[in-house]
Design an enzyme around this catalytic site. Structure first.
Site, PDB file in Angstrom:
ATOM      1  CG  ASP A 109      31.938  45.364  23.370  1.00  0.00           C
ATOM      2  OD1 ASP A 109      32.035  44.770  22.278  1.00  0.00           O
ATOM      3  OD2 ASP A 109      31.613  46.556  23.467  1.00  0.00           O
ATOM      4  CG  ASP A 155      34.472  48.152  17.837  1.00  0.00           C
ATOM      5  OD1 ASP A 155      34.335  47.054  17.268  1.00  0.00           O
ATOM      6  OD2 ASP A 155      35.466  48.882  17.667  1.00  0.00           O
TER       7      ASP A 155
HETATM    8  C1  XBP Z   1      30.811  46.544  17.363  1.00  0.00           C
HETATM    9  C2  XBP Z   1      30.325  46.133  16.038  1.00  0.00           C
HETATM   10  C3  XBP Z   1      31.310  46.051  14.902  1.00  0.00           C
HETATM   11  C4  XBP Z   1      31.913  47.432  14.616  1.00  0.00           C
HETATM   12  C5  XBP Z   1      32.518  47.491  13.226  1.00  0.00           C
HETATM   13  O1  XBP Z   1      31.539  45.456  17.865  1.00  0.00           O
HETATM   14  O2  XBP Z   1      29.138  45.843  15.893  1.00  0.00           O
HETATM   15  O3  XBP Z   1      30.584  45.607  13.772  1.00  0.00           O
HETATM   16  O4  XBP Z   1      30.856  48.398  14.631  1.00  0.00           O
HETATM   17  O5  XBP Z   1      33.517  46.494  13.107  1.00  0.00           O
HETATM   18  P1  XBP Z   1      31.638  45.189  19.504  1.00  0.00           P
HETATM   19  P2  XBP Z   1      33.472  45.495  11.844  1.00  0.00           P
HETATM   20  O6  XBP Z   1      30.982  43.840  19.720  1.00  0.00           O
HETATM   21  O7  XBP Z   1      33.097  45.224  19.803  1.00  0.00           O
HETATM   22  O8  XBP Z   1      30.885  46.325  20.198  1.00  0.00           O
HETATM   23  O9  XBP Z   1      33.267  46.349  10.612  1.00  0.00           O
HETATM   24  O10 XBP Z   1      34.803  44.793  11.874  1.00  0.00           O
HETATM   25  O11 XBP Z   1      32.310  44.582  12.103  1.00  0.00           O
HETATM   26 MG    MG Z   2      30.471  47.417  21.779  1.00  0.00          MG
END
Ligand code: XBP
Ligand code: MG
Length: 238
Positions: free
Chosen positions: A26, A28
């Site tokens: 993953d 973020d």
């Molecule tokens: C986390 C998310 C993303 C980010 C924001 O992604 O839910 O929406 O918070 O990015 P991950 P965007 O699956 O990597 O944990 O505004 O581009 O959605």
């Molecule tokens: Mg994440």
């Protein structure tokens, strides 16, 4: 050796990770603690658009249960009683937010979380395959990893699946199913590394064992079904 490390070694988890056919990361919260940067980027876009919206940490922590920035804006607009935002309005707001995110990352960067670099290096030494399965956009991944891993960061990952590459975002399994398809691997032989309950559910629904590295916004999520839960990947030397 610290107690966590000794316990993990004793369980054989370390060998399980070392022998996985692929590690699917993953982004973020897992590769880096990016959500504060995302939160500031959202607020910058709202200000530019003349909206009197400001997401503080508490509000953002609630909204993070909604995967996807566009979906998050829509959820807030409806909660805030501002249904007049069209799909195009939201897309424009999200484009502006993504530009703010890239600028914030470029100006200050966002370091990899402890242990992430070592895991990537260990995988390379072993010839272990790497992939990404994330809700965010490819542009955001590039902004983050160009700084954190260098301009050729994409060469490290055999499959890079972003949120808009598939019909449904996490907790749906779509990004993980697509990553497995591109890797041509069965789920059981892989390991997913995640930071949120939504991510754990998504990878689990795809049949992939999950290592959780707890992040700031999701520390107390439900980790039922996780293979292993650690504070940082540095807790596991493999
Ligand atoms: C986390 C998310 C993303 C980010 C924001 O992604 O839910 O929406 O918070 O990015 P991950 P965007 O699956 O990597 O944990 O505004 O581009 O959605
Ligand atoms: Mg994440």
């Amino acid at each position: 050796m610290n107690a966590v490390l000794a316990a993990i070694r004793a369980t054989g988890m370390r060998d399980l990770i070392a022998n996985a056919r692929a590690l699917i990361f993953d982004v973020d919260g897992t590769l880096a603690e990016t959500e504060e940067v995302h939160r500031c980027a959202f607020n910058g876009a709202f200000s530019d658009a003349g909206l009197d919206w400001h997401w503080d940490r508490a509000t953002y922590g609630q909204l993070l249960r909604v995967a996807g920035g566009k979906e998050r804006i829509r959820a807030f607009a409806e909660r805030d009683g501002a249904p007049s935002l069209t799909v195009a309005d939201i897309a424009e707001l999200h484009r502006a937010k993504t530009a703010h995110y890239a600028a914030l990352i470029a100006s200050g960067g966002c370091p990899l979380r402890p242990g992430v670099g070592a895991w990537i290096e260990s995988a390379r030494r072993r010839g272990q395959r790497l992939a990404i399965a994330t809700t965010t956009t490819l542009g955001n991944i590039d902004a983050l990893l160009s700084v954190a891993l260098g301009k050729n960061w994409a060469d490290l990952f055999e499959a890079i699946v972003a949120g808009d590459d598939v019909p449904r975002k996490k907790p749906a399994p779509d990004v993980y199913v697509e990553a497995l398809s591109r890797l041509a691997l069965e789920p059981a032989g892989c390991i997913a590394i995640e930071d949120s309950g939504n991510g754990l559910v998504a990878a689990s629904r795809a049949g992939i064992p999950v290592v959780i590295t707890r992040s700031a916004y999701f520390r107390d999520d439900d980790w039922t079904g996780a293979l292993l839960v650690v504070d940082d990947l540095a807790d596991i030397d493999y």
